[in-house]
Design a protein around this motif. Structure first.
Motif, PDB file in Angstrom:
ATOM      1  N   PRO A 123     -13.323  15.827 -42.984  1.00 30.07           N
ATOM      2  CA  PRO A 123     -14.281  16.865 -42.615  1.00 30.07           C
ATOM      3  C   PRO A 123     -14.661  16.804 -41.135  1.00 30.07           C
ATOM      4  O   PRO A 123     -14.652  15.739 -40.508  1.00 30.07           O
ATOM      5  N   PHE A 124     -15.019  17.965 -40.608  1.00 30.31           N
ATOM      6  CA  PHE A 124     -15.361  18.074 -39.187  1.00 30.31           C
ATOM      7  C   PHE A 124     -16.574  17.212 -38.839  1.00 30.31           C
ATOM      8  O   PHE A 124     -16.664  16.654 -37.741  1.00 30.31           O
ATOM      9  N   ALA A 125     -17.516  17.049 -39.778  1.00 29.63           N
ATOM     10  CA  ALA A 125     -18.755  16.340 -39.475  1.00 29.63           C
ATOM     11  C   ALA A 125     -18.562  14.839 -39.351  1.00 29.63           C
ATOM     12  O   ALA A 125     -19.380  14.168 -38.694  1.00 29.63           O
ATOM     13  N   VAL A 126     -17.511  14.268 -39.937  1.00 25.20           N
ATOM     14  CA  VAL A 126     -17.366  12.807 -39.940  1.00 25.20           C
ATOM     15  C   VAL A 126     -16.111  12.328 -39.224  1.00 25.20           C
ATOM     16  O   VAL A 126     -15.881  11.123 -39.139  1.00 25.20           O
ATOM     17  N   ILE A 127     -15.299  13.221 -38.691  1.00 21.80           N
ATOM     18  CA  ILE A 127     -14.067  12.802 -38.044  1.00 21.80           C
ATOM     19  C   ILE A 127     -14.366  12.080 -36.726  1.00 21.80           C
ATOM     20  O   ILE A 127     -15.369  12.357 -36.048  1.00 21.80           O
ATOM     21  N   GLU A 128     -13.522  11.120 -36.393  1.00 27.29           N
ATOM     22  CA  GLU A 128     -13.741  10.333 -35.169  1.00 27.29           C
ATOM     23  C   GLU A 128     -13.514  11.183 -33.920  1.00 27.29           C
ATOM     24  O   GLU A 128     -14.375  11.240 -33.039  1.00 27.29           O
ATOM     25  N   ASP A 129     -12.358  11.843 -33.821  1.00 23.63           N
ATOM     26  CA  ASP A 129     -12.048  12.707 -32.668  1.00 23.63           C
ATOM     27  C   ASP A 129     -11.922  14.136 -33.169  1.00 23.63           C
ATOM     28  O   ASP A 129     -10.949  14.481 -33.865  1.00 23.63           O
ATOM     29  N   VAL A 130     -12.927  14.974 -32.870  1.00 24.05           N
ATOM     30  CA  VAL A 130     -12.941  16.343 -33.369  1.00 24.05           C
ATOM     31  C   VAL A 130     -11.837  17.154 -32.694  1.00 24.05           C
ATOM     32  O   VAL A 130     -11.369  16.808 -31.597  1.00 24.05           O
ATOM     33  N   PRO A 131     -11.392  18.239 -33.344  1.00 23.61           N
ATOM     34  CA  PRO A 131     -10.439  19.130 -32.667  1.00 23.61           C
ATOM     35  C   PRO A 131     -11.053  19.703 -31.391  1.00 23.61           C
ATOM     36  O   PRO A 131     -12.260  19.951 -31.314  1.00 23.61           O
ATOM     37  N   VAL A 132     -10.208  19.904 -30.407  1.00 19.89           N
ATOM     38  CA  VAL A 132     -10.682  20.380 -29.092  1.00 19.89           C
ATOM     39  C   VAL A 132     -10.338  21.853 -28.962  1.00 19.89           C
ATOM     40  O   VAL A 132      -9.159  22.240 -29.006  1.00 19.89           O
ATOM     41  N   PHE A 133     -11.380  22.683 -28.829  1.00 22.37           N
ATOM     42  CA  PHE A 133     -11.207  24.113 -28.597  1.00 22.37           C
ATOM     43  C   PHE A 133     -10.749  24.318 -27.152  1.00 22.37           C
ATOM     44  O   PHE A 133     -11.222  23.630 -26.243  1.00 22.37           O
ATOM     45  N   PRO A 134      -9.824  25.233 -26.906  1.00 23.87           N
ATOM     46  CA  PRO A 134      -9.401  25.469 -25.519  1.00 23.87           C
ATOM     47  C   PRO A 134     -10.587  25.787 -24.612  1.00 23.87           C
ATOM     48  O   PRO A 134     -11.373  26.691 -24.898  1.00 23.87           O
ATOM     49  N   GLY A 135     -10.740  25.010 -23.551  1.00 28.56           N
ATOM     50  CA  GLY A 135     -11.865  25.149 -22.630  1.00 28.56           C
ATOM     51  C   GLY A 135     -12.874  24.035 -22.773  1.00 28.56           C
ATOM     52  O   GLY A 135     -13.792  23.935 -21.948  1.00 28.56           O
ATOM     53  N   CYS A 136     -12.728  23.199 -23.827  1.00 27.37           N
ATOM     54  CA  CYS A 136     -13.664  22.097 -24.042  1.00 27.37           C
ATOM     55  C   CYS A 136     -13.041  20.741 -23.710  1.00 27.37           C
ATOM     56  O   CYS A 136     -13.588  19.697 -24.091  1.00 27.37           O
ATOM     57  N   GLU A 137     -11.922  20.726 -23.005  1.00 29.60           N
ATOM     58  CA  GLU A 137     -11.242  19.455 -22.736  1.00 29.60           C
ATOM     59  C   GLU A 137     -12.095  18.521 -21.882  1.00 29.60           C
ATOM     60  O   GLU A 137     -12.089  17.303 -22.076  1.00 29.60           O
ATOM     61  N   GLY A 138     -12.848  19.062 -20.917  1.00 30.95           N
ATOM     62  CA  GLY A 138     -13.652  18.222 -20.032  1.00 30.95           C
ATOM     63  C   GLY A 138     -15.079  18.038 -20.493  1.00 30.95           C
ATOM     64  O   GLY A 138     -15.882  17.414 -19.765  1.00 30.95           O
ATOM     65  N   SER A 139     -15.463  18.541 -21.653  1.00 26.23           N
ATOM     66  CA  SER A 139     -16.847  18.444 -22.123  1.00 26.23           C
ATOM     67  C   SER A 139     -17.124  17.042 -22.661  1.00 26.23           C
ATOM     68  O   SER A 139     -16.272  16.416 -23.301  1.00 26.23           O
ATOM     69  N   SER A 140     -18.348  16.561 -22.415  1.00 24.84           N
ATOM     70  CA  SER A 140     -18.738  15.238 -22.911  1.00 24.84           C
ATOM     71  C   SER A 140     -19.050  15.274 -24.418  1.00 24.84           C
ATOM     72  O   SER A 140     -18.866  14.293 -25.122  1.00 24.84           O
ATOM     73  N   ASN A 141     -19.527  16.398 -24.900  1.00 24.31           N
ATOM     74  CA  ASN A 141     -19.825  16.574 -26.337  1.00 24.31           C
ATOM     75  C   ASN A 141     -18.895  17.656 -26.882  1.00 24.31           C
ATOM     76  O   ASN A 141     -19.225  18.840 -26.898  1.00 24.31           O
ATOM     77  N   LYS A 142     -17.714  17.214 -27.276  1.00 19.67           N
ATOM     78  CA  LYS A 142     -16.696  18.180 -27.706  1.00 19.67           C
ATOM     79  C   LYS A 142     -17.076  18.864 -29.022  1.00 19.67           C
ATOM     80  O   LYS A 142     -16.651  19.991 -29.276  1.00 19.67           O
TER      81      LYS A 142
END
Length: 234
Positions: A123-142
């Protein structure tokens, strides 16, 4: 001059007695008439006939049922001669499979075990590395960036169905989809108040771009994600 009544000339004297006698006589006549029986004289049958005379006639005997003769007794078994076993039988010796310390032990090469590609969903809420939406590569809180970019994508591609507007249909459509291990979108499911609203929600989700897949312990896995899309008339 007064007239005197003769007691012998009393008509009602002993009237009750006469009444009982008369009633008894009438009942006797009625009973005798009811019990009267009359038999017709008839000579059509012979009085001297007796049933026992008929029983003296001879009754022919039926033929005896011929039963098949019993099968012949089984033949006596042949006499079995007992022959002494003169041949010598070799004893089977079972050798021990245990190895002694003097024998050399052969070294076995290491066997490579192929890793099985398990189809895991996290599930998205408990995964270690969440999927990265295009444009969120440099965000600290992905994770927060992913949700924000999803809302922007829905607002950008949102279009209220005309037939739903004419019918006055509105409500919320719950959408669930899976971000596959290659980053594509699949297994889209929807539930809403109207088929036209569900169709529009499907169109919006199908326009999502390909993402960087989510990872669990360094391996790409499937990530299910759910989001509501609200349709409200102004």
């Amino acid at each position: 001059m007064e007239l005197k009544k003769n007691p012998k000339a009393d008509v009602g004297k002993n009237s009750s007695l006469y009444f009982v006698i008369g009633l008894t006589a009438v009942l006797g006549l009625v009973y005798g008439a009811m019990e009267w029986k009359k038999y017709d004289n008839s000579n059509d049958y012979d009085i001297s006939m007796n049933v026992e005379d008929q029983l003296d006639e001879e009754v022919p005997m039926t033929e005896q049922i011929k039963t098949p003769p019993p099968p012949p007794p089984p033949a006596a078994p042949e006499v079995i001669e007992v022959v002494e076993d003169e041949e010598e039988v070799e004893e089977t010796v079972i050798e021990s499979t245990e190895t002694s310390q003097e024998e050399e032990v052969m070294e076995v090469e290491e066997v490579e075990v192929e890793e099985v590609d398990e189809d895991i969903s996290v599930p998205f809420a408990v995964i270690e590395d969440v999927p990265v939406f295009p444009g969120c590569e440099g965000s600290s809180n992905k994770k927060a960036c992913f949700q924000e970019m999803m809302q922007k994508h829905i607002r950008k591609n949102f279009r209220y169905p005309e037939i739903a507007q004419e019918m006055g249909v509105q409500g919320r459509v719950n959408v669930i989809f899976v971000i596959q291990k290659d980053g594509s979108i699949g297994n889209i499911r929807m539930r809403g108040p109207d088929k036209n609203l569900e169709k529009e929600a499907l169109r919006i989700i199908n326009k999502l771009p390909k993402m960087t897949p989510g990872k669990q312990r360094g391996r790409a896995v499937k990530v299910p994600f759910s989001i509501p899309i609200t349709f409200k008339l102004q």
